[in-house]
Write an enzyme that holds these catalytic residues in place. Structure first.
Site, mmCIF file in Angstrom:
data_model
loop_
_atom_site.group_PDB
_atom_site.id
_atom_site.type_symbol
_atom_site.label_atom_id
_atom_site.label_comp_id
_atom_site.label_asym_id
_atom_site.label_seq_id
_atom_site.Cartn_x
_atom_site.Cartn_y
_atom_site.Cartn_z
ATOM 1 C CG ASP A 176 22.931 -38.715 -2.053
ATOM 2 O OD1 ASP A 176 23.428 -39.837 -2.265
ATOM 3 O OD2 ASP A 176 21.721 -38.456 -2.181
ATOM 4 C CG LEU A 211 21.077 -30.173 1.215
ATOM 5 C CD1 LEU A 211 20.698 -30.443 2.670
ATOM 6 C CD2 LEU A 211 20.172 -30.946 0.272
ATOM 7 C CD GLU A 237 -1.349 -2.346 2.111
ATOM 8 O OE1 GLU A 237 -2.138 -2.947 2.853
ATOM 9 O OE2 GLU A 237 -0.143 -2.657 1.992
ATOM 10 C CD GLU A 278 15.617 -31.118 -2.607
ATOM 11 O OE1 GLU A 278 16.634 -31.767 -2.908
ATOM 12 O OE2 GLU A 278 15.364 -30.011 -3.098
ATOM 13 C CB THR A 337 13.133 -38.262 5.703
ATOM 14 O OG1 THR A 337 14.288 -38.655 6.443
ATOM 15 C CG2 THR A 337 12.671 -36.893 6.173
ATOM 16 C CG LEU A 338 10.883 -37.926 0.853
ATOM 17 C CD1 LEU A 338 11.494 -38.508 -0.413
ATOM 18 C CD2 LEU A 338 10.134 -36.631 0.533
ATOM 19 C CD1 TRP A 389 24.370 -36.235 -10.956
ATOM 20 C CD2 TRP A 389 22.561 -35.284 -10.064
ATOM 21 N NE1 TRP A 389 24.805 -35.247 -10.121
ATOM 22 C CE2 TRP A 389 23.711 -34.634 -9.553
ATOM 23 C CE3 TRP A 389 21.305 -34.847 -9.631
ATOM 24 C CZ2 TRP A 389 23.650 -33.581 -8.650
ATOM 25 C CZ3 TRP A 389 21.236 -33.805 -8.728
ATOM 26 C CH2 TRP A 389 22.391 -33.174 -8.248
ATOM 27 C CB THR A 449 19.710 -37.854 2.214
ATOM 28 O OG1 THR A 449 18.517 -38.606 2.004
ATOM 29 C CG2 THR A 449 19.941 -36.935 1.021
ATOM 30 N NE ARG A 468 17.738 -28.107 -3.571
ATOM 31 C CZ ARG A 468 18.880 -28.764 -3.665
ATOM 32 N NH1 ARG A 468 20.037 -28.090 -3.767
ATOM 33 N NH2 ARG A 468 18.896 -30.084 -3.667
#
Length: 349
Positions: A208, A212, A53, A291, A296-297, A178, A204, A192
């Protein structure tokens, strides 16, 4: 589309210019109209800087028209002093007679008080124009204030036959495997930059050694959130390089410290997800991308604590390895599946 919807739609378009940069504030756009002509407009660009505003009023060349104009705003004008003065006071000060609001602010510091303040000052207020669209614009902000947790995005890439990674080889180097192509990875880095945090589990990081960050896209790095119950992650890992704010959840105090890194002890014997989300909420984190890894997912899926999933389907076939997470059929509407092959074709058109 009526006249109010036309200008609130423009407010939404303007607000989107702030995507990824306004946290912990919402994205907001504002338009000022006189005699069916836009005489000023603006959006909130960054926390601590002027609100939408204010920018809209400042852009009006002939301020005398404000007392005869209508101001449109995608989210209720604030009524409290934060890093900037209340926008409702600004509207009252300039005697703008009509305010059209997309949706009410869910923040308990506002939550209708801005509207009440305007009405008390004799201003006509219209509320609830393109309300669904305005809510969608700030779904992270609404989730944070209404559910007291961040907006949660699940993201993973899986092979054609449904694996996150192939069977682990002995003496394999610590680097990502990949599944997707460079265009898909660049899209992930863009995502991200739009969210406040990124969360991964212990395995992970061990397997890997991810960074991140958003190295393949221009934008803010998300806060790194790491689950490391037994302090198994090597202090030589990229997540401890101090380059990005990092929060590590652990069962007990770790034996070392790392720059720009906070170690937070939680009870892993109890349900850990509510504990983690409570800490993220306390840290004003409104959105997080989960990710990996698979465990975890799946834990977020099984407890139904997630808002959307973005799944890449690559061209690789692994035959065995770590299986991709499973989502119940009733939640399929929250999934966005992206074909790695199609992304590759689009970028070569």
């Amino acid at each position: 589309m009526n006249i109010h919807e036309k200008y609130i739609k423009r407010c939404i378009e303007l607000a989107q210019n702030g995507f990824g940069n306004t946290y912990p504030n919402p994205m907001v756009g504002s338009v000022i109209v006189y005699d069916n002509q836009i005489i000023g407009e603006g959006w909130h660009k960054k926390a601590g800087e002027p609100h939408a505003e204010v920018n809209a009023v400042r852009s009006v060349k002939d301020k005398s028209l404000l007392s005869k104009a209508t101001i449109y705003v995608s989210l209720e004008p604030c009524s409290h002093f934060g890093k900037t003065p209340p926008c409702s006071d600004l509207i009252i000060e300039h005697k703008i007679p009509h305010v059209v609001v997309g949706t009410v602010d869910p923040n308990e510091k506002v939550a209708g008080n801005g509207i009440k303040k305007l009405i008390a000052a004799g201003i006509t207020v219209t509320v609830g124009v393109l309300e669904k669209e305005c809510h969608e614009l700030n779904k992270r902000f609404f989730t944070f204030h209404q559910k007291k947790r961040p907006y949660i995005i699940l993201k993973w890439a899986e092979s054609q036959d449904g694996f996150l990674s192939p069977e682990k080889q002995e003496n394999a180097k610590r680097k990502p495997i990949w599944i997707t192509n460079p265009y898909s990875r660049q899209l992930v880095h863009k995502w991200r930059s739009e969210e406040q945090a990124i969360l991964v589990g212990t395995q992970t990081v061990i397997d890997d050694n991810p960074k991140l960050n958003t190295r393949d896209w221009s934008g803010n790095h998300p806060v790194r959130v790491i689950l490391d119950q037994h302090n198994r992650i090597s202090k030589e890992s990229f997540v401890f390089d101090g380059s990005v704010k990092t929060i590590v959840f652990t069962k007990s105090e770790t034996g070392f410290s790392a720059e720009n890194t906070t170690f937070t002890v939680i009870d892993f014997s109890s349900n850990m997800l509510p504990q983690i989300l409570a800490v993220l909420h306390q840290n004003q984190i409104q959105s997080v991308i989960i990710e990996g890894g698979a465990q975890t997912l799946q834990s977020f899926i099984d407890q139904n604590i997630w808002d959307e999933a973005r799944i890449f389907i690559g061209q690789a076939i692994f035959k065995n390895g770590t299986k991709a997470p499973l989502i119940r059929k009733e939640n399929l509407t929250k999934i966005n599946i992206l074909s790695d092959e199609l992304l590759n074709i689009r970028n070569h058109d």
